[in-house]
Write a protein that holds these residues in place. Structure first.
Motif, mmCIF file in Angstrom:
data_model
loop_
_atom_site.group_PDB
_atom_site.id
_atom_site.type_symbol
_atom_site.label_atom_id
_atom_site.label_comp_id
_atom_site.label_asym_id
_atom_site.label_seq_id
_atom_site.Cartn_x
_atom_site.Cartn_y
_atom_site.Cartn_z
ATOM 1 N N ASP A 80 -41.199 -117.581 39.436
ATOM 2 C CA ASP A 80 -41.633 -116.387 40.155
ATOM 3 C C ASP A 80 -40.498 -115.356 40.184
ATOM 4 O OD1 ASP A 80 -42.017 -114.666 42.678
ATOM 5 O OD2 ASP A 80 -43.948 -115.693 42.492
ATOM 6 N N SER A 81 -40.856 -114.092 39.956
ATOM 7 C CA SER A 81 -39.829 -113.047 39.879
ATOM 8 C C SER A 81 -39.124 -112.799 41.213
ATOM 9 C CB SER A 81 -40.449 -111.742 39.372
ATOM 10 O OG SER A 81 -41.454 -111.285 40.262
ATOM 11 N N ASN A 82 -39.688 -113.307 42.295
ATOM 12 C CA ASN A 82 -39.049 -113.161 43.604
ATOM 13 C C ASN A 82 -38.091 -114.309 43.922
ATOM 14 O OD1 ASN A 82 -40.338 -110.709 44.374
ATOM 15 N ND2 ASN A 82 -42.212 -111.864 44.807
ATOM 16 N N GLU A 83 -38.078 -115.312 43.044
ATOM 17 C CA GLU A 83 -37.207 -116.471 43.241
ATOM 18 C C GLU A 83 -35.934 -116.322 42.406
ATOM 19 O OE1 GLU A 83 -37.869 -118.814 45.400
ATOM 20 O OE2 GLU A 83 -39.870 -118.018 45.895
ATOM 21 N N LYS A 84 -34.809 -116.697 42.977
ATOM 22 C CA LYS A 84 -33.526 -116.570 42.284
ATOM 23 C C LYS A 84 -33.460 -117.435 41.027
ATOM 24 C CE LYS A 84 -30.637 -115.112 46.160
ATOM 25 N NZ LYS A 84 -29.417 -115.398 46.970
ATOM 26 N N GLU A 85 -34.321 -118.429 40.960
ATOM 27 C CA GLU A 85 -34.330 -119.321 39.793
ATOM 28 C C GLU A 85 -34.542 -118.555 38.491
ATOM 29 O OE1 GLU A 85 -36.890 -123.089 37.990
ATOM 30 O OE2 GLU A 85 -37.457 -122.197 39.914
ATOM 31 N N ILE A 86 -35.251 -117.438 38.576
ATOM 32 C CA ILE A 86 -35.550 -116.687 37.348
ATOM 33 C C ILE A 86 -34.283 -116.130 36.704
ATOM 34 C CG2 ILE A 86 -35.904 -114.376 38.347
ATOM 35 C CD1 ILE A 86 -38.347 -114.129 36.468
ATOM 36 N N LYS A 87 -33.217 -115.975 37.489
ATOM 37 C CA LYS A 87 -31.955 -115.485 36.934
ATOM 38 C C LYS A 87 -31.390 -116.448 35.886
ATOM 39 C CE LYS A 87 -30.434 -112.772 40.949
ATOM 40 N NZ LYS A 87 -29.343 -112.564 41.959
ATOM 41 N N ASP A 88 -31.773 -117.720 35.988
ATOM 42 C CA ASP A 88 -31.318 -118.719 35.017
ATOM 43 C C ASP A 88 -31.963 -118.506 33.648
ATOM 44 O OD1 ASP A 88 -29.788 -119.901 36.996
ATOM 45 O OD2 ASP A 88 -31.384 -121.317 37.547
ATOM 46 N N TYR A 89 -32.977 -117.658 33.591
ATOM 47 C CA TYR A 89 -33.727 -117.401 32.364
ATOM 48 C C TYR A 89 -33.353 -116.059 31.732
ATOM 49 C CZ TYR A 89 -36.861 -121.272 33.598
ATOM 50 O OH TYR A 89 -37.386 -122.505 33.900
ATOM 51 N N LEU A 90 -32.429 -115.335 32.367
ATOM 52 C CA LEU A 90 -32.130 -113.970 31.942
ATOM 53 C C LEU A 90 -30.638 -113.752 31.721
ATOM 54 C CD1 LEU A 90 -34.435 -112.139 34.515
ATOM 55 C CD2 LEU A 90 -34.949 -112.530 32.095
ATOM 56 N N THR A 91 -30.325 -112.784 30.845
ATOM 57 C CA THR A 91 -28.941 -112.366 30.646
ATOM 58 C C THR A 91 -28.562 -111.373 31.750
ATOM 59 O OG1 THR A 91 -29.540 -110.446 29.289
ATOM 60 C CG2 THR A 91 -29.268 -112.567 28.152
ATOM 61 N N PRO A 96 -46.767 -108.715 27.911
ATOM 62 C CA PRO A 96 -45.767 -107.893 28.590
ATOM 63 C C PRO A 96 -44.351 -108.247 28.169
ATOM 64 C CG PRO A 96 -46.508 -109.639 30.043
ATOM 65 C CD PRO A 96 -47.352 -109.743 28.804
ATOM 66 N N SER A 97 -43.416 -107.354 28.520
ATOM 67 C CA SER A 97 -41.997 -107.683 28.381
ATOM 68 C C SER A 97 -41.683 -108.826 29.344
ATOM 69 C CB SER A 97 -41.138 -106.463 28.710
ATOM 70 O OG SER A 97 -41.548 -105.334 27.960
ATOM 71 N N ASN A 98 -40.463 -109.341 29.267
ATOM 72 C CA ASN A 98 -40.096 -110.456 30.147
ATOM 73 C C ASN A 98 -40.052 -110.027 31.615
ATOM 74 O OD1 ASN A 98 -37.483 -109.237 28.780
ATOM 75 N ND2 ASN A 98 -36.917 -109.838 30.874
ATOM 76 N N PRO A 99 -40.333 -110.944 32.524
ATOM 77 C CA PRO A 99 -40.208 -110.630 33.955
ATOM 78 C C PRO A 99 -38.737 -110.500 34.337
ATOM 79 C CG PRO A 99 -40.696 -112.945 33.656
ATOM 80 C CD PRO A 99 -40.779 -112.325 32.299
ATOM 81 N N ILE A 100 -38.474 -109.882 35.479
ATOM 82 C CA ILE A 100 -37.103 -109.727 35.982
ATOM 83 C C ILE A 100 -37.072 -110.087 37.464
ATOM 84 C CG2 ILE A 100 -36.447 -107.989 34.283
ATOM 85 C CD1 ILE A 100 -37.002 -105.854 36.401
ATOM 86 N N TYR A 101 -35.887 -110.293 37.962
ATOM 87 C CA TYR A 101 -35.732 -110.659 39.377
ATOM 88 C C TYR A 101 -35.980 -109.440 40.267
ATOM 89 C CZ TYR A 101 -33.592 -112.201 43.749
ATOM 90 O OH TYR A 101 -33.366 -112.516 45.072
ATOM 91 N N GLY A 102 -36.744 -109.634 41.345
ATOM 92 C CA GLY A 102 -37.038 -108.552 42.284
ATOM 93 C C GLY A 102 -37.786 -107.415 41.624
ATOM 94 N N ALA A 103 -38.891 -107.730 40.945
ATOM 95 C CA ALA A 103 -39.592 -106.766 40.099
ATOM 96 C C ALA A 103 -40.197 -105.579 40.860
ATOM 97 C CB ALA A 103 -40.686 -107.487 39.321
ATOM 98 N N HIS A 104 -40.852 -105.829 41.988
ATOM 99 C CA HIS A 104 -41.479 -104.785 42.801
ATOM 100 C C HIS A 104 -42.497 -103.978 41.979
ATOM 101 C CE1 HIS A 104 -38.777 -105.910 45.952
ATOM 102 N NE2 HIS A 104 -37.701 -105.546 45.257
ATOM 103 N N TYR A 105 -42.184 -102.695 41.661
ATOM 104 C CA TYR A 105 -43.119 -101.833 40.944
ATOM 105 C C TYR A 105 -43.460 -102.386 39.551
ATOM 106 C CZ TYR A 105 -42.143 -98.361 44.559
ATOM 107 O OH TYR A 105 -42.011 -97.716 45.755
ATOM 108 N N TYR A 106 -42.528 -103.132 38.986
ATOM 109 C CA TYR A 106 -42.746 -103.717 37.659
ATOM 110 C C TYR A 106 -43.932 -104.680 37.659
ATOM 111 C CZ TYR A 106 -41.314 -105.962 33.223
ATOM 112 O OH TYR A 106 -41.260 -106.463 31.942
ATOM 113 N N LEU A 107 -44.135 -105.370 38.775
ATOM 114 C CA LEU A 107 -45.287 -106.262 38.898
ATOM 115 C C LEU A 107 -46.590 -105.482 38.791
ATOM 116 C CD1 LEU A 107 -44.129 -108.554 41.854
ATOM 117 C CD2 LEU A 107 -44.216 -109.145 39.424
ATOM 118 N N GLU A 108 -46.629 -104.318 39.423
ATOM 119 C CA GLU A 108 -47.822 -103.471 39.355
ATOM 120 C C GLU A 108 -48.025 -102.935 37.940
ATOM 121 O OE1 GLU A 108 -50.025 -103.177 41.787
ATOM 122 O OE2 GLU A 108 -48.762 -104.591 42.898
#
Length: 272
Positions: free
Chosen positions: A236-247, A199-211
């Protein structure tokens, strides 16, 4: 009579002595021959090795080194590499995807390629990276843009199928249909193609993207493609920590690219 008897006895004794002597010397001669031959055998072996074609010897050594490197590969890919080694050709490994699959230095495809080259070398592996940025899967299929890469006939295709870029534009069923069109074209170009989907990279607060990601995994398994879920290496995409991995554009930054690449490296380069 006595004289004749003595003559007969003398004849028998003489014959026995002569026969015994011949048997003894025959045995000695055979022993010497065996010893001589055994001494010459190593010399002949060494001579044979010395006279071996240097180019052929080097080629055999290189082939054995290549075969040894197969131990680092996942079992499902070893036969594919072995066939190429027997053909004395490098295996063509293509990495294809959206903006998440960047061609820039330091992005995960670059990190993966460098490590693969370190382990397998360019005589065993040829890597092509293609980023199809700022385009939906529908635009790619309608414009038949995949054909340029189909012609290159990769042996292994690692595809990130525009899951994230399509998210606000196209429903998942349509995205999977577009993916099918692309993959069918690649298989026509090389019926023996091994397809790996991730898959593409995960994002914060994915919701439908998880499905959507779950649907992609289901699609891969139903079609018997290898599926690599690198999301396991991300927070986890629901955790704010993932923002440290994204632009700011929700694409992998340095940390995200390293996490993605590390997961793939654990698959393509096994610890032995």
């Amino acid at each position: 009579m006595v004289k004749n008897f003595l003559l007969i006895c003398l004849f028998i004794i003489t014959f026995a002595v002569l026969a015994g002597g011949k048997m003894y010397w025959d045995g000695q001669i055979n022993s010497v021959l065996v010893e001589t031959l055994s001494m010459k055998a190593p010399e002949q072996s060494v001579k044979s090795e010395v006279n071996e074609d240097p180019e052929k010897a080097a080629a055999n050594k290189e082939k054995m080194l290549k075969l040894d490197r197969l131990n680092y590969l996942p079992p499902e890919l070893q036969q594919k590499f072995r066939e190429k080694i027997n053909q004395d050709k490098p295996l063509h490994f293509m990495i294809l995807g959206s903006s998440s699959t960047s061609e820039q230095k330091g992005a995960w495809p670059d990190l993966l390629e460098k490590r693969l080259m370190d382990v397998y070398g360019n005589t065993l592996l040829n890597v092509t990276v293609k980023e199809m940025a700022n385009m939906t899967s529908t635009e790619i299929v309608e414009e038949n843009l995949q054909e340029e890469w189909v012609k290159k006939k990769p042996d292994i295709l690692l595809i990130e199928p525009f899951l994230l870029y399509d998210i606000e534009e196209i429903a998942i069923k349509k995205r999977l249909k577009n993916l099918t069109v692309m993959l069918e074209d690649f298989k026509k170009g090389n019926p023996d193609l091994t397809i790996i989907i991730h898959p593409s990279n995960p994002i914060y607060g994915a919701h439908y993207y998880l499905e959507d990601e779950k649907e992609l995994e289901k699609y891969a398994k139903e079609n018997k493609y290898i599926y690599l879920d690198h999301w396991k290496s991300w927070p986890d995409s629901n955790e704010k920590e993932i923002k440290d991995y994204l632009t700011n554009e929700s694409l992998p930054n340095k940390k995200g690219n390293e996490a993605w690449a590390q997961f793939l490296l654990h698959y393509f380069v096994r610890e032995i």
